[in-house]
Design a protein around this motif. Structure first.
Motif, mmCIF file in Angstrom:
data_model
loop_
_atom_site.group_PDB
_atom_site.id
_atom_site.type_symbol
_atom_site.label_atom_id
_atom_site.label_comp_id
_atom_site.label_asym_id
_atom_site.label_seq_id
_atom_site.Cartn_x
_atom_site.Cartn_y
_atom_site.Cartn_z
ATOM 1 N N ASP A 43 37.274 57.989 0.039
ATOM 2 C CA ASP A 43 36.394 58.226 -1.105
ATOM 3 C C ASP A 43 36.160 56.904 -1.842
ATOM 4 O OD1 ASP A 43 35.047 59.013 -3.308
ATOM 5 O OD2 ASP A 43 36.642 60.294 -4.115
ATOM 6 N N GLU A 44 34.962 56.372 -1.647
ATOM 7 C CA GLU A 44 34.628 55.106 -2.318
ATOM 8 C C GLU A 44 33.422 55.305 -3.234
ATOM 9 O OE1 GLU A 44 35.326 51.545 0.581
ATOM 10 O OE2 GLU A 44 34.643 53.232 1.792
ATOM 11 N N GLY A 45 33.314 56.503 -3.781
ATOM 12 C CA GLY A 45 32.226 56.791 -4.712
ATOM 13 C C GLY A 45 31.034 57.431 -4.003
ATOM 14 N N PHE A 46 30.161 58.065 -4.796
ATOM 15 C CA PHE A 46 29.057 58.827 -4.214
ATOM 16 C C PHE A 46 28.064 57.955 -3.439
ATOM 17 C CE2 PHE A 46 24.708 60.370 -4.255
ATOM 18 C CZ PHE A 46 24.864 61.553 -3.563
ATOM 19 N N ASP A 47 27.731 56.790 -3.989
ATOM 20 C CA ASP A 47 26.717 55.963 -3.332
ATOM 21 C C ASP A 47 27.137 55.565 -1.928
ATOM 22 O OD1 ASP A 47 25.075 56.188 -5.469
ATOM 23 O OD2 ASP A 47 25.658 54.268 -6.391
ATOM 24 N N LYS A 48 28.416 55.208 -1.812
ATOM 25 C CA LYS A 48 28.942 54.834 -0.493
ATOM 26 C C LYS A 48 28.903 56.037 0.446
ATOM 27 C CE LYS A 48 31.090 52.118 2.402
ATOM 28 N NZ LYS A 48 30.433 50.951 2.979
ATOM 29 N N LEU A 49 29.280 57.193 -0.088
ATOM 30 C CA LEU A 49 29.270 58.415 0.726
ATOM 31 C C LEU A 49 27.849 58.701 1.226
ATOM 32 C CD1 LEU A 49 30.564 61.007 1.878
ATOM 33 C CD2 LEU A 49 30.110 62.105 -0.335
ATOM 34 N N ARG B 109 38.209 66.252 0.530
ATOM 35 C CA ARG B 109 39.662 66.403 0.347
ATOM 36 C C ARG B 109 40.179 65.039 -0.078
ATOM 37 N NH1 ARG B 109 38.433 69.557 4.461
ATOM 38 N NH2 ARG B 109 39.022 71.740 4.252
ATOM 39 N N GLU B 110 41.443 64.713 0.217
ATOM 40 C CA GLU B 110 41.940 63.364 -0.057
ATOM 41 C C GLU B 110 40.933 62.373 0.506
ATOM 42 O OE1 GLU B 110 44.004 63.556 -2.576
ATOM 43 O OE2 GLU B 110 43.830 61.430 -2.061
ATOM 44 N N GLN B 111 40.610 62.624 1.797
ATOM 45 C CA GLN B 111 39.515 61.877 2.410
ATOM 46 C C GLN B 111 38.298 62.794 2.466
ATOM 47 O OE1 GLN B 111 41.758 60.951 6.026
ATOM 48 N NE2 GLN B 111 41.287 58.794 5.625
ATOM 49 N N ASN C 180 39.239 67.436 -8.393
ATOM 50 C CA ASN C 180 38.984 66.347 -9.342
ATOM 51 C C ASN C 180 37.816 65.452 -8.915
ATOM 52 O OD1 ASN C 180 40.009 64.818 -7.303
ATOM 53 N ND2 ASN C 180 41.728 63.950 -8.456
ATOM 54 N N TYR C 181 37.147 65.841 -7.806
ATOM 55 C CA TYR C 181 35.965 65.071 -7.419
ATOM 56 C C TYR C 181 34.890 65.268 -8.491
ATOM 57 C CZ TYR C 181 32.596 62.781 -4.386
ATOM 58 O OH TYR C 181 31.687 61.900 -3.862
ATOM 59 N N PRO C 182 34.231 64.194 -8.923
ATOM 60 C CA PRO C 182 33.338 64.296 -10.091
ATOM 61 C C PRO C 182 32.098 65.182 -9.915
ATOM 62 C CG PRO C 182 33.272 62.081 -9.139
ATOM 63 C CD PRO C 182 34.398 62.798 -8.465
ATOM 64 N N MET C 183 31.686 65.478 -8.692
ATOM 65 C CA MET C 183 30.514 66.355 -8.551
ATOM 66 C C MET C 183 30.977 67.670 -7.932
ATOM 67 S SD MET C 183 28.059 63.485 -6.838
ATOM 68 C CE MET C 183 26.430 64.170 -6.899
ATOM 69 N N ASP C 184 30.362 68.765 -8.329
ATOM 70 C CA ASP C 184 30.724 70.017 -7.649
ATOM 71 C C ASP C 184 29.864 70.189 -6.392
ATOM 72 O OD1 ASP C 184 28.286 71.166 -8.292
ATOM 73 O OD2 ASP C 184 29.049 72.271 -10.019
ATOM 74 N N LYS D 237 20.186 71.365 6.191
ATOM 75 C CA LYS D 237 20.718 71.849 4.927
ATOM 76 C C LYS D 237 22.094 71.211 4.750
ATOM 77 C CE LYS D 237 22.417 76.081 2.743
ATOM 78 N NZ LYS D 237 22.483 77.545 2.816
ATOM 79 N N VAL D 238 22.397 70.778 3.548
ATOM 80 C CA VAL D 238 23.730 70.218 3.298
ATOM 81 C C VAL D 238 24.609 71.318 2.724
ATOM 82 C CG1 VAL D 238 25.084 68.472 2.068
ATOM 83 C CG2 VAL D 238 22.720 67.966 2.774
ATOM 84 N N LYS D 239 25.801 71.442 3.278
ATOM 85 C CA LYS D 239 26.740 72.431 2.742
ATOM 86 C C LYS D 239 28.041 71.722 2.397
ATOM 87 C CE LYS D 239 27.825 77.203 3.339
ATOM 88 N NZ LYS D 239 27.801 78.371 4.179
ATOM 89 N N ALA D 240 28.193 71.418 1.123
ATOM 90 C CA ALA D 240 29.383 70.682 0.693
ATOM 91 C C ALA D 240 30.459 71.654 0.249
ATOM 92 C CB ALA D 240 29.023 69.746 -0.453
ATOM 93 N N ARG D 241 31.710 71.220 0.416
ATOM 94 C CA ARG D 241 32.826 72.040 -0.037
ATOM 95 C C ARG D 241 33.820 71.118 -0.735
ATOM 96 N NH1 ARG D 241 36.966 74.700 4.018
ATOM 97 N NH2 ARG D 241 38.479 75.451 2.510
ATOM 98 N N ARG D 242 34.066 71.408 -2.014
ATOM 99 C CA ARG D 242 34.943 70.532 -2.767
ATOM 100 C C ARG D 242 36.340 71.138 -2.812
ATOM 101 N NH1 ARG D 242 34.322 69.250 -9.153
ATOM 102 N NH2 ARG D 242 34.377 71.522 -9.119
ATOM 103 N N ALA D 243 37.168 70.772 -1.842
ATOM 104 C CA ALA D 243 38.533 71.293 -1.811
ATOM 105 C C ALA D 243 39.430 70.493 -2.751
ATOM 106 C CB ALA D 243 39.082 71.258 -0.384
ATOM 107 N N ARG D 244 39.005 69.300 -3.115
ATOM 108 C CA ARG D 244 39.755 68.506 -4.115
ATOM 109 C C ARG D 244 38.981 68.595 -5.432
ATOM 110 N NH1 ARG D 244 39.141 63.015 -5.264
ATOM 111 N NH2 ARG D 244 38.335 62.488 -3.213
#
Ligand code: ATP
Ligand code: MG
Length: 393
Positions: free
Chosen positions: A84-90, A158-160, A119-123, A110-117
């Motif tokens: 995780d090096e920030g959204f822009d890098k992702l 996740r962590e990564q 504390n990530y700043p975006m949902d 279609k993008v399907k994101a899942r925030r298992a961590r």
């Protein structure tokens, strides 16, 4: 590009409190399958997923091949795994992934994101929208279709962070080792390897017993069975194959019993001897490749006569299969070519022209009395001279 494989599993996900046992078995079986693949792999569970992470160079094709033999896996998703090096890098990494994987940009996604961590700043909704926009900006020919996209891009935080959009089917079933062990009566034919595969698919480890009749059956016929055991062991894991010399028993039956009953009587002694080894090996049942009505020795009456000597359950997973259906599975699992090699098996030599199709158990037992003075010694002899071959893919 792929640094990891996300492993999907279906049935084992719903086992409630036993879930971790199944996941642990799956991890164990994956490690086992990968042991001879070129590369360094770390297999671990993480928040309801199993990941195979790679370290350094590895052979992609071999890895997929190995994973596609692990029961319990329903899908293998080659994934990119990044820090995780920030959204822009992702976003940059995701765009570059889409570019490489899909050279033809005329497609919907279609993008399907899942925030298992958490504390990530975006949902996940925000991620879906923001990553979708970046992809659209980069590739004007692509468009979003939320209902029926050509490509579903999964992003898991996740962590990564991992992302993937492809899924290679796995064999399904349950991880071997979750269901005890059974003894397969393995011949050189098409059916019994398929039967072993099918029971093992339910999580059952396998040992096998093969009856040969030298010099009536050749060394090559035996080698064919060893080869078949090896082929199914890519799925089932290691197999102890007991090779039993059945010649003297067959000759005694041939000499003393009515010829139309030869096959049934022979099959009964096979079951008895296989059951002996099954008990020794801690098996909970026998497996055969029988199917109702396929041959004279597999009518309901014949199966009843054969079954009568067994004290363990006999699993016959092909019982309702047509030959063509069995052939299809055997082609799929890769045993067909070996099975059709033309080496005689011991049953084809001592076959009667007109075998009984409706044997009566009492009549058969009466015929077996003619063996009374020799059969115990012959059975002991067959059992004590067994050759056990450890087979592993
Ligand atoms: P297969 O294709 O599995 O040989 P088949 O259609 O030839 O089956 P049979 O020869 O009647 O059928 O055998 C029925 C089952 O008995 C086989 O599926 C196998 O489980 C077992 N069996 C037959 N012959 C042997 C043998 N020589 N050694 C071990 N098991 C055997
Ligand atoms: Mg056969």
């Amino acid at each position: 590009m792929y640094k990891a494989f996300l492993i999907k599993y279906a049935e084992i996900g719903i086992k409630g409190k036993n879930r971790h046992l199944f996941e642990d078995a799956l991890v164990r079986q994956i490690c086992y399958a990968l042991r001879s693949v070129d590369g360094t792999f770390h297999v671990h569970k993480q928040q309801g997923r199993v990941f195979v992470e790679t370290e350094g160079d590895y052979d992609y094709e071999e890895t997929i091949e190995a994973l596609s033999h692990v029961f319990g896996i329903t899908g293998i998703c080659p994934a990119v795994m990044v820090e995780d090096e920030g959204f822009d890098k992702l976003a940059e990494q995701v765009v570059s992934y889409m570019d490489q994987i899909y050279p033809d940009k005329h497609m919907t996604f279609k993008v399907k994101a899942r925030r298992a961590r958490k504390n990530y700043p975006m949902d996940s909704m925000e991620l879906n929208a923001a990553l979708g926009e970046k992809i659209l900006d980069a590739f004007p020919d692509m468009s979003v279709d939320v209902h029926d996209p050509n490509v579903m891009l999964y992003v898991e935080i996740r962590e990564q962070i991992s992302f993937y959009s492809e899924e290679i089917p796995g064999p399904g079933g349950m991880p071997v080792g979750t269901g005890g062990k059974a003894m397969l009566l393995l011949s050189g034919g098409i059916d019994s390897p398929v039967a072993g595969y099918m029971i093992s698919k339910r999580g059952v480890a396998i040992d096998a017993t093969y009856f040969h009749a030298p010099p009536y059956t050749s060394e090559r016929a035996k080698q064919k069975v060893v080869d078949l055991a090896k082929e199914i062991s890519a799925y089932t894991g290691p197999i102890d194959l007991h090779v039993v010399n059945f010649t003297d028993i067959q000759l005694a039956i041939y000499e003393k019993c009515p010829h139309e009953e030869l096959t049934i009587i022979m099959r009964r002694y096979m079951m008895k001897i296989a059951e002996h080894f099954a008990k020794e090996d801690g098996c909970l049942g026998l497996i055969t490749g029988e199917s109702i009505g396929q041959v004279a020795s597999q009518t309901m009456q014949s199966l009843m006569a054969t079954n009568e000597v067994c004290t363990m359950p006999v699993y016959r997973p092909l019982i309702g299969f047509d030959k063509q259906e069995i052939v299809e599975v055997s082609e799929k699992i890769g045993t067909y070519e070996t099975s059709i090699l033309p080496y005689e098996d011991c049953c084809t030599i001592f076959v009667a022209k007109h075998p009984v199709t409706k044997p009566n158990v009492n009549v058969i037992k009466k015929s077996e009395e003619k063996l009374a003075d020799v059969i115990d010694d012959l059975m002991d002899q067959a059992i004590s001279t067994v050759e056990t071959i450890h087979v592993e893919a």
